[in-house]
Design a protein around this motif. Structure first.
Motif, mmCIF file in Angstrom:
data_model
loop_
_atom_site.group_PDB
_atom_site.id
_atom_site.type_symbol
_atom_site.label_atom_id
_atom_site.label_comp_id
_atom_site.label_asym_id
_atom_site.label_seq_id
_atom_site.Cartn_x
_atom_site.Cartn_y
_atom_site.Cartn_z
ATOM 1 N N UNK A 6 -5.733 15.035 -33.769
ATOM 2 C CA UNK A 6 -5.492 15.485 -34.875
ATOM 3 C C UNK A 6 -4.140 15.736 -35.078
ATOM 4 N N UNK A 7 -3.298 16.242 -34.035
ATOM 5 C CA UNK A 7 -1.928 16.651 -33.764
ATOM 6 C C UNK A 7 -1.072 15.645 -33.868
ATOM 7 N N UNK A 8 -1.062 14.657 -33.088
ATOM 8 C CA UNK A 8 -0.079 13.518 -32.582
ATOM 9 C C UNK A 8 -0.442 12.158 -32.669
ATOM 10 N N UNK A 9 0.533 11.348 -32.935
ATOM 11 C CA UNK A 9 0.363 9.989 -32.653
ATOM 12 C C UNK A 9 0.868 9.661 -31.270
ATOM 13 N N UNK A 10 0.188 9.023 -30.479
ATOM 14 C CA UNK A 10 0.111 8.940 -28.955
ATOM 15 C C UNK A 10 0.651 7.559 -28.761
ATOM 16 N N UNK A 11 1.923 7.328 -28.058
ATOM 17 C CA UNK A 11 2.296 6.201 -27.892
ATOM 18 C C UNK A 11 2.590 5.958 -26.521
ATOM 19 N N UNK A 12 1.980 5.080 -25.891
ATOM 20 C CA UNK A 12 2.294 4.817 -24.212
ATOM 21 C C UNK A 12 2.933 3.373 -24.209
ATOM 22 N N UNK A 13 3.905 3.280 -23.474
ATOM 23 C CA UNK A 13 4.606 1.984 -23.445
ATOM 24 C C UNK A 13 5.046 1.631 -22.108
ATOM 25 N N UNK A 14 5.228 0.717 -21.869
ATOM 26 C CA UNK A 14 6.045 -0.063 -20.239
ATOM 27 C C UNK A 14 7.873 -0.249 -20.771
ATOM 28 N N UNK A 15 8.062 0.080 -21.994
ATOM 29 C CA UNK A 15 9.282 0.024 -22.480
ATOM 30 C C UNK A 15 9.809 -1.450 -22.415
ATOM 31 N N UNK A 16 9.121 -2.432 -22.178
ATOM 32 C CA UNK A 16 9.614 -3.826 -22.343
ATOM 33 C C UNK A 16 9.405 -4.378 -23.559
ATOM 34 N N UNK A 17 10.154 -4.969 -24.465
ATOM 35 C CA UNK A 17 10.211 -5.660 -25.635
ATOM 36 C C UNK A 17 9.134 -6.706 -25.564
ATOM 37 N N UNK A 18 8.548 -6.817 -26.826
ATOM 38 C CA UNK A 18 7.733 -7.953 -27.152
ATOM 39 C C UNK A 18 8.536 -9.299 -27.641
ATOM 40 N N UNK A 19 9.720 -9.211 -27.434
ATOM 41 C CA UNK A 19 10.435 -10.263 -27.811
ATOM 42 C C UNK A 19 11.504 -10.697 -26.714
ATOM 43 N N UNK A 20 12.122 -11.854 -26.843
ATOM 44 C CA UNK A 20 12.991 -12.360 -25.680
ATOM 45 C C UNK A 20 14.120 -11.392 -25.629
ATOM 46 N N UNK A 21 14.713 -11.059 -24.376
ATOM 47 C CA UNK A 21 15.844 -10.374 -24.201
ATOM 48 C C UNK A 21 16.754 -10.834 -23.055
ATOM 49 N N UNK A 22 18.033 -10.621 -23.098
ATOM 50 C CA UNK A 22 18.750 -11.131 -21.924
ATOM 51 C C UNK A 22 19.634 -9.922 -21.344
ATOM 52 N N UNK A 23 19.782 -10.333 -20.193
ATOM 53 C CA UNK A 23 20.771 -9.067 -19.323
ATOM 54 C C UNK A 23 22.159 -9.404 -19.756
ATOM 55 N N UNK A 24 22.925 -8.495 -20.246
ATOM 56 C CA UNK A 24 24.167 -8.761 -20.690
ATOM 57 C C UNK A 24 25.000 -7.737 -19.942
ATOM 58 N N UNK A 25 24.495 -6.911 -19.060
ATOM 59 C CA UNK A 25 25.406 -6.088 -18.164
ATOM 60 C C UNK A 25 24.929 -6.087 -16.823
ATOM 61 N N UNK A 26 25.391 -5.388 -16.059
ATOM 62 C CA UNK A 26 24.551 -5.491 -14.425
ATOM 63 C C UNK A 26 23.363 -4.867 -14.435
ATOM 64 N N UNK A 27 22.831 -4.213 -15.511
ATOM 65 C CA UNK A 27 21.461 -3.623 -15.257
ATOM 66 C C UNK A 27 20.423 -4.567 -16.193
ATOM 67 N N UNK A 28 18.986 -4.623 -15.361
ATOM 68 C CA UNK A 28 18.058 -5.319 -15.618
ATOM 69 C C UNK A 28 17.099 -4.359 -16.259
ATOM 70 N N UNK A 29 16.258 -4.637 -17.275
ATOM 71 C CA UNK A 29 15.063 -4.171 -17.870
ATOM 72 C C UNK A 29 13.918 -4.226 -16.718
ATOM 73 N N UNK A 30 13.328 -2.927 -16.716
ATOM 74 C CA UNK A 30 12.231 -2.835 -15.745
ATOM 75 C C UNK A 30 11.157 -2.227 -16.425
ATOM 76 N N UNK A 31 9.906 -2.426 -15.977
ATOM 77 C CA UNK A 31 8.681 -1.776 -16.654
ATOM 78 C C UNK A 31 8.666 -0.257 -16.252
#
Length: 171
Positions: A6-31
């Motif tokens: 009733x109060x909230x839209x609840x979004x749970x995510x692993x934070x990984x995109x649904x598109x291609x992505x590239x590492x462009x700095x020393x950090x890598x995306x993680x779930x």
């Protein structure tokens, strides 16, 4: 995953995109596990609450990726100070992939359409696609980066500071 009560839209995510992505700095995306509660009935503040330099996460894109505030961890304007990938994002040292600018790789190229929703702000208002601050009608507020249009307040992605949200309009 998206659900609601009733109060909230609840979004749970692993934070990984649904598109291609590239590492462009020393950090890598993680779930990473995130659970965001977006108010379904935003309550307008008497005075907008500024996004502070230390506020790193201000919303979530429709694909579950974090939308970041305008500043980086060094309190500099992130899009001017950080390398971003072809989708306007990058990962931080903890592996959090996040957008600092209009998320160019959202399905259907909706991010370039100011009439399309691209995400949610944590105060409950929609974040709409890229708009030209100089031409968009009604005018975009320079404090919040939003405006009321057809009786509905929403924010816009813009090419200039604050890029998404400068101040929360709602609680």
């Amino acid at each position: 995953e998206k659900r609601e009560n009733k109060q909230f839209l609840i979004i749970e995510t692993n934070n990984l995109p649904d598109h291609e992505y590239h590492t462009n700095n020393p950090n890598c995306a993680k779930p990473l596990k995130f659970k965001f509660l977006i108010p379904k009935s935003p309550k307008i503040l008497n005075k907008p609450k500024n996004i502070k330099k230390k506020t790193q996460i201000i919303g979530v894109a429709l694909n579950g990726v974090v939308i970041a505030g305008p500043y980086d961890s060094q309190n500099k304007i992130a899009p001017y100070n950080r390398q971003i990938d072809q989708c306007s994002a990058h990962a931080d040292p903890a592996g959090m992939y996040h957008y600092h600018f209009t998320p160019l790789c959202l399905e259907g190229n909706i991010a370039l359409d100011p009439t399309k929703q691209i995400g949610w702000s944590f105060d409950g208002y929609k974040i709409m696609g890229l708009a030209d601050r100089q031409k968009h009608q009604p005018p975009i507020d320079t404090v919040t980066n939003g405006h009321k249009h057809e009786d509905e307040f929403h924010y816009h992605a813009t090419v200039d500071f604050p890029f998404f949200i400068g101040a929360y309009k709602g609680k």
